[in-house]
Design an enzyme around this catalytic site. Structure first.
Site, PDB file in Angstrom:
ATOM      1  N   GLU A 128      -7.612  -0.019  14.553  1.00 19.53           N
ATOM      2  CA  GLU A 128      -8.099  -1.131  13.724  1.00 19.53           C
ATOM      3  C   GLU A 128      -7.061  -2.242  13.594  1.00 19.53           C
ATOM      4  O   GLU A 128      -5.913  -2.000  13.248  1.00 19.53           O
ATOM      5  CB  GLU A 128      -8.462  -0.615  12.333  1.00 19.53           C
ATOM      6  CG  GLU A 128      -8.946  -1.718  11.396  1.00 19.53           C
ATOM      7  CD  GLU A 128      -8.996  -1.281   9.944  1.00 19.53           C
ATOM      8  OE1 GLU A 128      -8.945  -2.169   9.073  1.00 19.53           O
ATOM      9  OE2 GLU A 128      -9.063  -0.065   9.683  1.00 19.53           O
ATOM     10  N   ARG A 130       0.416  -4.976  12.582  1.00 24.18           N
ATOM     11  CA  ARG A 130      -0.457  -4.361  13.585  1.00 24.18           C
ATOM     12  C   ARG A 130      -0.747  -5.321  14.735  1.00 24.18           C
ATOM     13  O   ARG A 130      -0.879  -4.910  15.889  1.00 24.18           O
ATOM     14  CB  ARG A 130      -1.765  -3.897  12.936  1.00 24.18           C
ATOM     15  CG  ARG A 130      -1.580  -2.716  12.005  1.00 24.18           C
ATOM     16  CD  ARG A 130      -2.892  -2.095  11.580  1.00 24.18           C
ATOM     17  NE  ARG A 130      -2.645  -0.910  10.767  1.00 24.18           N
ATOM     18  CZ  ARG A 130      -3.567   0.001  10.472  1.00 24.18           C
ATOM     19  NH1 ARG A 130      -4.808  -0.156  10.927  1.00 24.18           N
ATOM     20  NH2 ARG A 130      -3.262   1.060   9.738  1.00 24.18           N
ATOM     21  N   ARG A 185       0.836  -1.193   0.000  1.00 23.27           N
ATOM     22  CA  ARG A 185       0.000   0.000   0.000  1.00 23.27           C
ATOM     23  C   ARG A 185       0.877   1.252   0.000  1.00 23.27           C
ATOM     24  O   ARG A 185       1.804   1.365   0.791  1.00 23.27           O
ATOM     25  CB  ARG A 185      -0.932  -0.001   1.213  1.00 23.27           C
ATOM     26  CG  ARG A 185      -1.865  -1.213   1.207  1.00 23.27           C
ATOM     27  CD  ARG A 185      -2.867  -1.211   2.327  1.00 23.27           C
ATOM     28  NE  ARG A 185      -3.663  -2.438   2.293  1.00 23.27           N
ATOM     29  CZ  ARG A 185      -4.640  -2.718   3.152  1.00 23.27           C
ATOM     30  NH1 ARG A 185      -4.944  -1.869   4.118  1.00 23.27           N
ATOM     31  NH2 ARG A 185      -5.313  -3.861   3.049  1.00 23.27           N
ATOM     32  N   SER A 223     -10.934  -6.301   9.999  1.00 21.93           N
ATOM     33  CA  SER A 223     -12.097  -5.681   9.383  1.00 21.93           C
ATOM     34  C   SER A 223     -12.830  -6.732   8.570  1.00 21.93           C
ATOM     35  O   SER A 223     -12.199  -7.622   7.997  1.00 21.93           O
ATOM     36  CB  SER A 223     -11.640  -4.531   8.481  1.00 21.93           C
ATOM     37  OG  SER A 223     -12.746  -3.904   7.875  1.00 21.93           O
ATOM     38  N   ARG A 226       1.785   1.491  10.440  1.00 23.40           N
ATOM     39  CA  ARG A 226       1.325   1.852   9.090  1.00 23.40           C
ATOM     40  C   ARG A 226       2.531   1.768   8.155  1.00 23.40           C
ATOM     41  O   ARG A 226       3.417   2.618   8.188  1.00 23.40           O
ATOM     42  CB  ARG A 226       0.729   3.260   9.091  1.00 23.40           C
ATOM     43  CG  ARG A 226       0.025   3.640   7.784  1.00 23.40           C
ATOM     44  CD  ARG A 226      -0.459   5.078   7.822  1.00 23.40           C
ATOM     45  NE  ARG A 226      -1.434   5.283   8.867  1.00 23.40           N
ATOM     46  CZ  ARG A 226      -2.749   5.073   8.749  1.00 23.40           C
ATOM     47  NH1 ARG A 226      -3.228   4.647   7.598  1.00 23.40           N
ATOM     48  NH2 ARG A 226      -3.563   5.282   9.761  1.00 23.40           N
TER      49      ARG A 226
END
Length: 412
Positions: free
Chosen positions: A335, A375, A248, A338, A263
């Site tokens: 988060e 994460r 990403r 999800s 991140r």
């Protein structure tokens, strides 16, 4: 559809543009069919005619040939415009989704107990400091080799990733998912079909020379796995657990989460993916959420479940639930997993259908992150740390770490 676009914060006029383009597509198609029918009829009359009548028919045939060509081009242009506008339109938002932006979510439930480090007599270290003490995370050399937001997992850090992946796959397999190792590079139609070349396009890496995209999630190849196929209804549900690297660009996140590995540009992830009959999608969504909760509970992490607001859904999701783990040094939930119900949005774009008796129709697709590795490592290190810098290993991971109960600091 207009209300859905409005709830997403997207262009409402797009719906009217699409309706207009579709009307032109339909009318030009009718016009083409009428001209072709006349052309075929004329083809039958010309051999039987003679003299002046034949000359007139041949003249009309020449005009028809030009008209058919023009109508064909008009139909193709209208169809292309319709398809282009369709690809820009997000999924229809579920009526129970809270309307609003990123901060307008609704908390559905909270699990676990947040540790009181002050009562335990020490200040918690953040995951990067812990990772360095354990010889588990090296962001300095990651930046040296690849740039910002890259990292090395070293020693017990690498072992912890492998333990997490194996434990997550074991849970998914026990739940009936077929484990999959998926491609990290996909063609444009796979990326567009899953909804990642619309509003999310700026976050995607593209290899211009090969016209291939690096996936940001194995949801993409798992969704495209049955592209252009018809699946018999008795095979549903189909459930896959994909493990893949994810890439990403993190466009628009300048200054956010710059410390550590929360991140990053590249990470590994275990992703659940389901194909179900459309009427079963909401029940499957709840099942995916329960499997995520089971996973986070097994890691002994405090977390909450939120119902994500409409403008934060992403184009393919009709509804999305996030599980957010408590991060002690940030003093907030973040988060970790999800799950999204994409209803028929992806299957229509990818031409995946189900055959139920004589009826063939689109099916529903759903996805759910089981373990986004970095994460999850952040949450484990911070929540299970001890005063001396060691980290207690959750019981579910111990069999995959040679029975190790504690990760100990290493001498430098």
């Amino acid at each position: 559809m207009r209300a859905s676009q409005r709830a997403r914060g997207e262009d409402v006029a797009l719906v009217d543009s699409l309706l207009s383009a579709d009307e032109r597509r339909r009318s030009s198609g009718v016009r083409f069919d009428e001209l072709r029918a006349e052309q075929k009829q004329l083809g039958k009359l010309i051999p039987k005619a003679a003299g002046e009548e034949k000359a007139e028919l041949l003249k009309r045939a020449e005009q028809l040939k030009a008209d058919v060509k023009a109508a064909d081009a008009e139909r193709d242009a209208a169809d292309a415009e319709t398809q282009e506008l369709l690809l820009r339109l997000g999924n229809l938002v579920h009526p129970d989704v809270p309307v609003g932006g990123e901060e307008d979510f609704v908390t559905l439930e909270t699990h676990g107990t947040i540790r009181d480090f002050a009562a335990e007599g020490f200040e918690p270290r953040d995951h990067l400091e812990l990772g360095q003490l354990l010889g588990a995370i090296d962001v300095e050399r990651g930046a040296k080799v690849s740039g910002s937001r890259f990292y090395f997992l070293t020693g017990v850090g690498a072992l912890l990733e492998l333990a997490l992946v194996n434990a997550a796959i074991a849970q998914a397999t026990a739940a009936g998912f077929t484990p999959m190792l998926t491609p990290a590079l996909v063609r444009p139609q796979s990326m567009a079909g899953t909804g990642f070349l619309g509003q999310a396009a700026q976050d995607v890496y593209h290899l211009d020379k090969d016209d291939l995209y690096l996936v940001g999630t194995s949801e993409v190849p798992l969704a495209a796995y049955h592209m252009d196929e018809i699946i018999d209804a008795d095979r549903l549900p189909l459930r896959y657990a994909g493990f893949s690297p994810c890439f990403r660009r993190e466009a628009g996140s300048h200054g956010k989460d710059t410390r550590g590995i929360f991140r990053v540009h590249q990470f590994d992830k275990v992703e659940m993916f389901s194909y179900v009959a459309p009427e079963d999608s909401q029940a499957e969504h709840q099942r995916l959420l329960e499997w995520e909760k089971q996973w986070l509970t097994s890691l002994e992490l405090p977390y909450r479940v939120i119902d994500v607001a409409s403008a934060d859904l992403g184009s393919s999701a009709a509804r999305k639930f996030d599980c957010e783990a408590w991060i002690p040094t940030q003093g907030k939930y973040r988060e970790l997993t999800s799950t999204s119900d994409c209803t028929e949005f992806q299957s229509r774009r990818l031409s995946i259908r189900v055959r139920d008796g004589k009826q063939v129709k689109p099916l529903a697709t759903l996805n759910g992150t089981l373990c986004a590795v970095p994460r999850t490592i952040v949450a484990i290190l911070e929540n299970h740390q001890q005063a001396d810098g060691s980290v207690r290993v959750p019981e579910v991971l111990r069999p995959y770490l040679g029975g190790r109960e504690v990760l100990e600091p290493v001498s430098r």
